[in-house]
Design an enzyme around this catalytic site. Sequence first.
Site, PDB file in Angstrom:
ATOM      1  N   TYR A  26      28.514  -7.293  11.003  1.00  0.00           N
ATOM      2  CA  TYR A  26      29.484  -6.944  12.052  1.00  0.00           C
ATOM      3  C   TYR A  26      30.011  -5.525  11.840  1.00  0.00           C
ATOM      4  O   TYR A  26      30.081  -4.719  12.780  1.00  0.00           O
ATOM      5  CB  TYR A  26      30.635  -7.954  12.035  1.00  0.00           C
ATOM      6  CG  TYR A  26      31.779  -7.599  12.941  1.00  0.00           C
ATOM      7  CD1 TYR A  26      31.654  -7.666  14.326  1.00  0.00           C
ATOM      8  CD2 TYR A  26      33.014  -7.184  12.407  1.00  0.00           C
ATOM      9  CE1 TYR A  26      32.716  -7.330  15.159  1.00  0.00           C
ATOM     10  CE2 TYR A  26      34.075  -6.855  13.234  1.00  0.00           C
ATOM     11  CZ  TYR A  26      33.916  -6.924  14.602  1.00  0.00           C
ATOM     12  OH  TYR A  26      34.969  -6.587  15.427  1.00  0.00           O
ATOM     13  N   GLU A  48      40.715 -11.040  19.971  1.00  0.00           N
ATOM     14  CA  GLU A  48      41.814 -10.536  19.147  1.00  0.00           C
ATOM     15  C   GLU A  48      43.064 -11.376  19.374  1.00  0.00           C
ATOM     16  O   GLU A  48      43.847 -11.610  18.443  1.00  0.00           O
ATOM     17  CB  GLU A  48      42.090  -9.056  19.442  1.00  0.00           C
ATOM     18  CG  GLU A  48      41.012  -8.089  18.980  1.00  0.00           C
ATOM     19  CD  GLU A  48      40.860  -8.018  17.468  1.00  0.00           C
ATOM     20  OE1 GLU A  48      41.695  -8.574  16.734  1.00  0.00           O
ATOM     21  OE2 GLU A  48      39.885  -7.390  17.017  1.00  0.00           O
ATOM     22  N   TRP A  56      39.879 -12.944  10.931  1.00  0.00           N
ATOM     23  CA  TRP A  56      38.761 -12.569  11.793  1.00  0.00           C
ATOM     24  C   TRP A  56      37.513 -13.363  11.405  1.00  0.00           C
ATOM     25  O   TRP A  56      36.656 -13.636  12.238  1.00  0.00           O
ATOM     26  CB  TRP A  56      38.493 -11.068  11.715  1.00  0.00           C
ATOM     27  CG  TRP A  56      37.325 -10.642  12.549  1.00  0.00           C
ATOM     28  CD1 TRP A  56      36.171 -10.075  12.112  1.00  0.00           C
ATOM     29  CD2 TRP A  56      37.188 -10.772  13.976  1.00  0.00           C
ATOM     30  NE1 TRP A  56      35.321  -9.846  13.179  1.00  0.00           N
ATOM     31  CE2 TRP A  56      35.922 -10.261  14.329  1.00  0.00           C
ATOM     32  CE3 TRP A  56      38.005 -11.282  14.978  1.00  0.00           C
ATOM     33  CZ2 TRP A  56      35.461 -10.244  15.645  1.00  0.00           C
ATOM     34  CZ3 TRP A  56      37.551 -11.270  16.292  1.00  0.00           C
ATOM     35  CH2 TRP A  56      36.293 -10.745  16.605  1.00  0.00           C
TER      36      TRP A  56
END
Length: 201
Positions: A26, A48, A56
């Site tokens: 990522y 988000e 995350w």
Amino acid sequence: MNATIPGPDGKPRCQWCKAAPEFFAYHDAEWGYPVGDDRRLFEKICLEGFQSGLSWCTILAKRENFRAVFHGFDFNKVALFTERDVEHLLKNAGIIRHRGKIEAVVNNARRAQEMVAREGSLAAFFWRYEPDPAQLPVPQTVTTSPESVALSKALKKLGWKFVGPTTAYAFMQAMGLINDHAEGCVIRAEVEKARSGFKRP
């Protein structure tokens, strides 16, 4: 504390990659590269929002599930969701089952439609908040900025939800409105090259 750690190839990466093995891919291929695609921008601002209070890592692990249930974050389709759809999603263990956050995605999809009608695109609106690179703090030393506060206030005024200043800043980091890769990170130069060649909407 060192700002970088060795990546799988031995080259330095941002230190946050050490939190999970899947972060390297990522980090290397997505985080910080400039994005002008409305669907990807909408996806990220929604994810988000889901991340608020969570890691995350949790969101990234469920990202494909989120994409499936929200029709690839096509906001024109999500805007048509009803209360019945929300109730259905609350039973889906593949995503974060938080009513407020799910309802925020549906609400924000409708606000996104309004924004496109008014601004031409989401990208045209979001990139208005790109800060001057010369004014940025040392990478990864802050979690908000004057621009993220301004973006958050503007979105809230337009009726968007789960878009606080910290969420807005994380969005700006990820979507390339700033290059927040650590100074020694091998990807920083790649992102800077992508940003220099990116055509602002």
